[in-house]
Design an enzyme around this catalytic site. Structure first.
Site, PDB file in Angstrom:
ATOM      1  N   SER A  57      17.281 -11.438   0.645  1.00 12.45           N
ATOM      2  CA  SER A  57      18.708 -11.164   0.720  1.00 12.45           C
ATOM      3  C   SER A  57      19.518 -12.442   0.537  1.00 12.45           C
ATOM      4  O   SER A  57      19.043 -13.551   0.804  1.00 12.45           O
ATOM      5  CB  SER A  57      19.048 -10.518   2.064  1.00 12.45           C
ATOM      6  OG  SER A  57      20.362 -10.018   2.048  1.00 12.45           O
ATOM      7  N   HIS A  89      10.825  11.198 -42.690  1.00 15.69           N
ATOM      8  CA  HIS A  89      12.125  11.461 -42.072  1.00 15.69           C
ATOM      9  C   HIS A  89      13.039  12.153 -43.079  1.00 15.69           C
ATOM     10  O   HIS A  89      13.697  13.152 -42.759  1.00 15.69           O
ATOM     11  CB  HIS A  89      12.774  10.150 -41.613  1.00 15.69           C
ATOM     12  CG  HIS A  89      12.302   9.657 -40.286  1.00 15.69           C
ATOM     13  ND1 HIS A  89      11.004   9.297 -40.047  1.00 15.69           N
ATOM     14  CD2 HIS A  89      12.980   9.467 -39.112  1.00 15.69           C
ATOM     15  CE1 HIS A  89      10.884   8.897 -38.795  1.00 15.69           C
ATOM     16  NE2 HIS A  89      12.064   9.000 -38.203  1.00 15.69           N
ATOM     17  N   HIS A  95      18.017 -11.881   7.974  1.00 22.08           N
ATOM     18  CA  HIS A  95      17.079 -10.945   7.353  1.00 22.08           C
ATOM     19  C   HIS A  95      15.676 -11.534   7.266  1.00 22.08           C
ATOM     20  O   HIS A  95      14.688 -10.854   7.550  1.00 22.08           O
ATOM     21  CB  HIS A  95      17.561 -10.557   5.957  1.00 22.08           C
ATOM     22  CG  HIS A  95      18.478  -9.381   5.947  1.00 22.08           C
ATOM     23  ND1 HIS A  95      18.084  -8.130   6.352  1.00 22.08           N
ATOM     24  CD2 HIS A  95      19.789  -9.257   5.591  1.00 22.08           C
ATOM     25  CE1 HIS A  95      19.098  -7.287   6.246  1.00 22.08           C
ATOM     26  NE2 HIS A  95      20.145  -7.952   5.795  1.00 22.08           N
ATOM     27  N   ASP A  98      26.602  -2.785   4.590  1.00 21.87           N
ATOM     28  CA  ASP A  98      25.208  -2.552   4.943  1.00 21.87           C
ATOM     29  C   ASP A  98      25.017  -1.213   5.637  1.00 21.87           C
ATOM     30  O   ASP A  98      23.972  -0.574   5.490  1.00 21.87           O
ATOM     31  CB  ASP A  98      24.714  -3.663   5.882  1.00 21.87           C
ATOM     32  CG  ASP A  98      23.962  -4.756   5.150  1.00 21.87           C
ATOM     33  OD1 ASP A  98      23.793  -4.646   3.922  1.00 21.87           O
ATOM     34  OD2 ASP A  98      23.552  -5.717   5.806  1.00 21.87           O
ATOM     35  N   GLN A 128       0.823  -1.209   0.000  1.00 22.20           N
ATOM     36  CA  GLN A 128       0.000   0.000   0.000  1.00 22.20           C
ATOM     37  C   GLN A 128       0.861   1.265   0.000  1.00 22.20           C
ATOM     38  O   GLN A 128       0.462   2.291  -0.560  1.00 22.20           O
ATOM     39  CB  GLN A 128      -0.966   0.005   1.198  1.00 22.20           C
ATOM     40  CG  GLN A 128      -0.331  -0.054   2.565  1.00 22.20           C
ATOM     41  CD  GLN A 128      -0.114  -1.471   3.073  1.00 22.20           C
ATOM     42  OE1 GLN A 128       0.015  -2.404   2.273  1.00 22.20           O
ATOM     43  NE2 GLN A 128      -0.084  -1.640   4.382  1.00 22.20           N
ATOM     44  N   ASN A 162       9.830  -6.667   1.294  1.00 24.38           N
ATOM     45  CA  ASN A 162       9.465  -8.072   1.179  1.00 24.38           C
ATOM     46  C   ASN A 162       8.823  -8.349  -0.178  1.00 24.38           C
ATOM     47  O   ASN A 162       8.779  -7.485  -1.065  1.00 24.38           O
ATOM     48  CB  ASN A 162       8.541  -8.472   2.335  1.00 24.38           C
ATOM     49  CG  ASN A 162       7.236  -7.686   2.335  1.00 24.38           C
ATOM     50  OD1 ASN A 162       6.843  -7.090   1.336  1.00 24.38           O
ATOM     51  ND2 ASN A 162       6.564  -7.676   3.467  1.00 24.38           N
ATOM     52  N   GLU A 215      23.992 -11.333  -4.587  1.00 27.48           N
ATOM     53  CA  GLU A 215      23.817  -9.945  -4.143  1.00 27.48           C
ATOM     54  C   GLU A 215      25.094  -9.468  -3.440  1.00 27.48           C
ATOM     55  O   GLU A 215      25.624  -8.396  -3.741  1.00 27.48           O
ATOM     56  CB  GLU A 215      22.627  -9.866  -3.197  1.00 27.48           C
ATOM     57  CG  GLU A 215      22.391  -8.485  -2.596  1.00 27.48           C
ATOM     58  CD  GLU A 215      21.347  -8.496  -1.505  1.00 27.48           C
ATOM     59  OE1 GLU A 215      20.840  -7.408  -1.181  1.00 27.48           O
ATOM     60  OE2 GLU A 215      21.054  -9.574  -0.944  1.00 27.48           O
ATOM     61  N   HIS A 216      25.558 -10.252  -2.471  1.00 28.49           N
ATOM     62  CA  HIS A 216      26.800  -9.954  -1.752  1.00 28.49           C
ATOM     63  C   HIS A 216      27.798 -11.087  -1.992  1.00 28.49           C
ATOM     64  O   HIS A 216      27.435 -12.252  -1.867  1.00 28.49           O
ATOM     65  CB  HIS A 216      26.553  -9.860  -0.243  1.00 28.49           C
ATOM     66  CG  HIS A 216      25.475  -8.899   0.149  1.00 28.49           C
ATOM     67  ND1 HIS A 216      24.180  -9.302   0.422  1.00 28.49           N
ATOM     68  CD2 HIS A 216      25.501  -7.552   0.327  1.00 28.49           C
ATOM     69  CE1 HIS A 216      23.458  -8.243   0.746  1.00 28.49           C
ATOM     70  NE2 HIS A 216      24.224  -7.169   0.696  1.00 28.49           N
ATOM     71  N   GLN A 226      23.466 -12.503   6.889  1.00 34.59           N
ATOM     72  CA  GLN A 226      22.430 -12.372   5.862  1.00 34.59           C
ATOM     73  C   GLN A 226      21.231 -13.253   6.165  1.00 34.59           C
ATOM     74  O   GLN A 226      20.092 -12.906   5.876  1.00 34.59           O
ATOM     75  CB  GLN A 226      23.004 -12.719   4.490  1.00 34.59           C
ATOM     76  CG  GLN A 226      23.876 -11.636   3.912  1.00 34.59           C
ATOM     77  CD  GLN A 226      23.186 -10.281   3.911  1.00 34.59           C
ATOM     78  OE1 GLN A 226      22.167 -10.089   3.262  1.00 34.59           O
ATOM     79  NE2 GLN A 226      23.735  -9.337   4.649  1.00 34.59           N
TER      80      GLN A 226
END
Length: 437
Positions: A240, A422, A265, A363, A191, A214, A329-330, A262
């Site tokens: 993550s 053109h 998370h 982080d 929302q 999330n 990601e890491h 990690q």
């Protein structure tokens, strides 16, 4: 906890793909359907829908969506001097790294009399989402608000879920204020994304939505980005993940700590160890169990560790090949002479070199951005940076001589494409140049 060590060289191609598969998202179609319903409600009923969703999902009955001056002042009092100083130092490092990314306008004469330029313009309005589900994340406020400020985006707002007492997390409010964001709204989840993407009575519509979240938040960002009336998104992001490459000299206690950092998370986070040493892998398993027992989020860790993978490889080159296939990601590199392996890394959101570089530093406070592509998107996407808050606008300017010289090239290509209008736009000018009277 039952973790097995997989020998990479003994796995078939299909087994390797299966071993590197991310945790499956349950009922993705159903999730998107429910998120669309939330978005439609927010678009139709605005603030009233936000109040109702906040009461339903967060268990909080709000009187106002926006944090007022009194709430900001109370937040300042709630933080200790040490906590504020930590936020200020982190902001300073993130600001230094992102200010260094400022580009300069480009101007080049591609042909005689033909000038091409590139200029930077800030995105007019940006919405910054700061999660607070598992834990409040003032670090996310820093990572989003600092580059937005440097870019000079005129409208910068934050949405973050409220606490049970109806207030925003004090650290998030203080971090926002320190980064120059004056408007913070106590709205979370899909929302919040809908409110920023389409606007409500209280929350202004933005052009682009930023920030981790999330699966509901991610789905809302994707849906809104695919709607011309919605808002663009920063980058694809999901649960993550971390991949650690370690050799026989690595410290098992460090490796386990990085995997768990990690894993805490969420239950669907994923931690992977790739090592050339069976002894290191076995010691890491022991350390994982020992450290989990003394950490506060043990239940989440134990759920998440079910998705962990431990691979034994024949060489460090195989380790980096595996990592590039996974595109984490890491990526943490705990091997001797870690920097020497940097050229071998092609696919990773952010890289941490050496034993003294825990992912935690990225982080929070080293200076790099922690909003990164997950789920393998690091093969094609980069982590958040200053340019994500800017548009690159090109400009061209031709002199009469420039058009006279280059125009025939455009006429020929227009002919190849069969686009005579053109060609006409060039031809009428060339005729005027040839017959100025």
């Amino acid at each position: 906890m039952s973790l097995s060590l997989l020998e990479w060289s003994s796995l078939s191609a299909d087994e390797r793909r299966a071993a590197l598969r991310r945790p499956a998202q349950a009922d993705a179609d159903g999730l998107h359907r429910r998120v669309r319903e939330i978005i439609d409600e927010v678009r139709t009923r605005g603030d009233q829908a936000l109040f109702e969703f906040t009461e339903r999902f967060d268990g909080v009955k709000l009187e106002s969506l926006e944090a007022d001056a009194g709430e900001f002042a109370a937040a300042e009092q709630a933080l200790s001097a040490e906590q504020r100083a930590a936020l200020e130092r982190a902001i300073g490092n993130v600001r230094r790294f992102h200010e260094a990314q400022l580009g300069t306008p480009l101007r080049i004469e591609t042909s005689p009399g033909v000038i091409c330029e590139r200029h930077f313009r800030a995105i007019d309005a940006v919405g910054l989402y700061v999660p607070a589900g598992v834990a409040p994340l003032p670090s996310a406020a820093i990572m989003l608000a600092v580059p937005a400020s440097i870019a000079g985006c005129p409208t910068r707002i934050i949405c973050t879920p409220p606490r049970k007492d109806g207030t925003a997390d004090p650290a998030v409010l203080v971090a926002a204020k320190l980064c120059g964001v004056e408007r913070v709204f106590k709205v979370g989840g899909a929302q919040a994304v809908a409110a920023m993407a389409y606007g409500t009575g209280s929350i202004p519509k933005v052009d682009k939505v930023f920030g981790p979240g999330n699966s509901w938040v991610t789905a809302a960002k994707i849906i809104a980005a695919n709607d011309p009336e919605g808002a663009a998104l920063d980058l694809p992001a999901g649960p993550s993940e971390v991949l650690v490459i370690a050799d026989d000299a690595a410290n098992a206690e460090f490796v386990a700590a990085d995997l768990l950092a990690q894993a805490e998370h969420s239950a669907d986070a994923q931690s992977i160890l790739v090592t050339t040493s069976r002894a290191l892998a076995e010691a890491t398993i022991e350390q994982l169990e020992a450290q989990m027992r003394r950490l506060g989020r043990e239940s989440t860790l134990r759920e998440s560790i079910n998705h962990a993978r431990l691979f034994l490889v024949d060489s460090l080159q195989s380790a980096f090949d595996l990592s590039n296939a996974y595109a984490p990601e890491h990526l943490i590199v705990q091997v001797a002479n870690a920097r020497d392996w940097l050229p071998s890394i092609r696919n990773a959101g952010s890289v941490f070199l050496g034993a003294w570089t825990p992912e935690t530093m990225g982080d929070y406070c080293s200076g790099t951005n922690h909003v990164l592509p997950t789920y393998g998107f690091a093969r094609a996407y980069s982590g958040l940076s200053l340019v994500d808050f800017q548009k690159r606008m090109t400009v061209q300017e031709l002199s009469a001589d420039g058009l006279r010289d280059l125009g025939p090239t455009a006429l020929t290509i227009a002919g190849l494409e069969g686009l005579d209008a053109h060609a006409n736009a060039v031809q009428v000018r060339l005729r005027q140049l040839a017959n100025p009277s």
